[in-house]
Design a protein around this motif. Sequence first.
Motif, PDB file in Angstrom:
ATOM      1  N   ALA A   1      42.554  49.869  41.675  1.00 33.15           N
ATOM      2  CA  ALA A   1      41.664  49.690  40.510  1.00 33.15           C
ATOM      3  C   ALA A   1      40.395  48.963  40.914  1.00 33.15           C
ATOM      4  O   ALA A   1      39.287  49.345  40.492  1.00 33.15           O
ATOM      5  CB  ALA A   1      42.395  48.934  39.399  1.00 33.15           C
ATOM      6  N   GLN A   2      40.517  47.925  41.729  1.00 34.65           N
ATOM      7  CA  GLN A   2      39.337  47.189  42.181  1.00 34.65           C
ATOM      8  C   GLN A   2      38.418  48.081  43.013  1.00 34.65           C
ATOM      9  O   GLN A   2      37.196  48.045  42.855  1.00 34.65           O
ATOM     10  CB  GLN A   2      39.745  45.954  43.007  1.00 34.65           C
ATOM     11  CG  GLN A   2      40.331  44.851  42.169  1.00 34.65           C
ATOM     12  CD  GLN A   2      40.894  43.717  43.022  1.00 34.65           C
ATOM     13  OE1 GLN A   2      41.150  43.866  44.216  1.00 34.65           O
ATOM     14  NE2 GLN A   2      41.119  42.578  42.379  1.00 34.65           N
ATOM     15  N   PHE A   3      39.004  48.888  43.880  1.00 36.33           N
ATOM     16  CA  PHE A   3      38.210  49.789  44.711  1.00 36.33           C
ATOM     17  C   PHE A   3      37.420  50.773  43.845  1.00 36.33           C
ATOM     18  O   PHE A   3      36.267  51.083  44.127  1.00 36.33           O
ATOM     19  CB  PHE A   3      39.109  50.552  45.690  1.00 36.33           C
ATOM     20  CG  PHE A   3      38.356  51.521  46.557  1.00 36.33           C
ATOM     21  CD1 PHE A   3      37.621  51.057  47.639  1.00 36.33           C
ATOM     22  CD2 PHE A   3      38.379  52.876  46.288  1.00 36.33           C
ATOM     23  CE1 PHE A   3      36.914  51.940  48.444  1.00 36.33           C
ATOM     24  CE2 PHE A   3      37.680  53.770  47.083  1.00 36.33           C
ATOM     25  CZ  PHE A   3      36.946  53.301  48.168  1.00 36.33           C
ATOM     26  N   LEU A   4      38.049  51.249  42.774  1.00 34.10           N
ATOM     27  CA  LEU A   4      37.388  52.187  41.860  1.00 34.10           C
ATOM     28  C   LEU A   4      36.483  51.487  40.859  1.00 34.10           C
ATOM     29  O   LEU A   4      35.863  52.130  40.025  1.00 34.10           O
ATOM     30  CB  LEU A   4      38.439  53.016  41.113  1.00 34.10           C
ATOM     31  CG  LEU A   4      39.292  53.939  41.976  1.00 34.10           C
ATOM     32  CD1 LEU A   4      40.379  54.590  41.134  1.00 34.10           C
ATOM     33  CD2 LEU A   4      38.438  54.989  42.663  1.00 34.10           C
TER      34      LEU A   4
ATOM     35  N   VAL B   1      29.979  54.033  54.168  1.00 29.29           N
ATOM     36  CA  VAL B   1      30.625  54.304  52.881  1.00 29.29           C
ATOM     37  C   VAL B   1      31.980  53.601  52.866  1.00 29.29           C
ATOM     38  O   VAL B   1      32.759  53.729  53.809  1.00 29.29           O
ATOM     39  CB  VAL B   1      30.805  55.836  52.669  1.00 29.29           C
ATOM     40  CG1 VAL B   1      31.608  56.118  51.415  1.00 29.29           C
ATOM     41  CG2 VAL B   1      29.460  56.537  52.634  1.00 29.29           C
ATOM     42  N   PRO B   2      32.270  52.849  51.805  1.00 28.58           N
ATOM     43  CA  PRO B   2      33.576  52.164  51.757  1.00 28.58           C
ATOM     44  C   PRO B   2      34.723  53.159  51.530  1.00 28.58           C
ATOM     45  O   PRO B   2      34.585  54.116  50.764  1.00 28.58           O
ATOM     46  CB  PRO B   2      33.444  51.216  50.568  1.00 28.58           C
ATOM     47  CG  PRO B   2      32.318  51.736  49.755  1.00 28.58           C
ATOM     48  CD  PRO B   2      31.423  52.528  50.662  1.00 28.58           C
ATOM     49  N   PHE B   3      35.806  52.935  52.226  1.00 28.45           N
ATOM     50  CA  PHE B   3      37.011  53.757  52.092  1.00 28.45           C
ATOM     51  C   PHE B   3      38.183  52.837  51.832  1.00 28.45           C
ATOM     52  O   PHE B   3      38.204  51.698  52.291  1.00 28.45           O
ATOM     53  CB  PHE B   3      37.279  54.556  53.375  1.00 28.45           C
ATOM     54  CG  PHE B   3      36.396  55.753  53.543  1.00 28.45           C
ATOM     55  CD1 PHE B   3      36.829  57.002  53.142  1.00 28.45           C
ATOM     56  CD2 PHE B   3      35.134  55.631  54.100  1.00 28.45           C
ATOM     57  CE1 PHE B   3      36.012  58.112  53.290  1.00 28.45           C
ATOM     58  CE2 PHE B   3      34.309  56.728  54.252  1.00 28.45           C
ATOM     59  CZ  PHE B   3      34.746  57.971  53.855  1.00 28.45           C
TER      60      PHE B   3
END
Length: 143
Positions: A49-52, A28-30
Amino acid sequence: MSQFEKALFFWAEVHLYGLEVQAALPTVPFLRISFEDILASHDARVSFAQFLDLPYRSAFDGAPNQNVDQYRKQTVATIEPSRINKYAEIASLAAQFGYHTGFEESRAFHSRYRTPWSTRAKRRLRATLHACQANLQIREKQS
């Protein structure tokens, strides 16, 4: 245990749990980013923002400068941030997350978090006067 130390232990528990979850779910990415960085750094906001998977909007850059909390919380308790060094495991965890633990109690620190002496004195005086008035009313009723 002081309120600061209680908050410190809560902070440590939350962060240790996050590390446990990350270790248990390696696929899972964190994203590890501090709240301070989100407020202070344009690049951190873009990464978040990019992560979300959200489009970045320029309005995000103005948001940290908007004061929406008109009731800035301060405390009458004495805060000694250097006490973190009493707890080696917590200091190590803070360093792992990029927090500086070499605190010096400064005037700027206390003016931000500690209620001014005059305000504390006024509160004590009001409480004392209120207690005196209540005692007088009880005595008048007994007379």
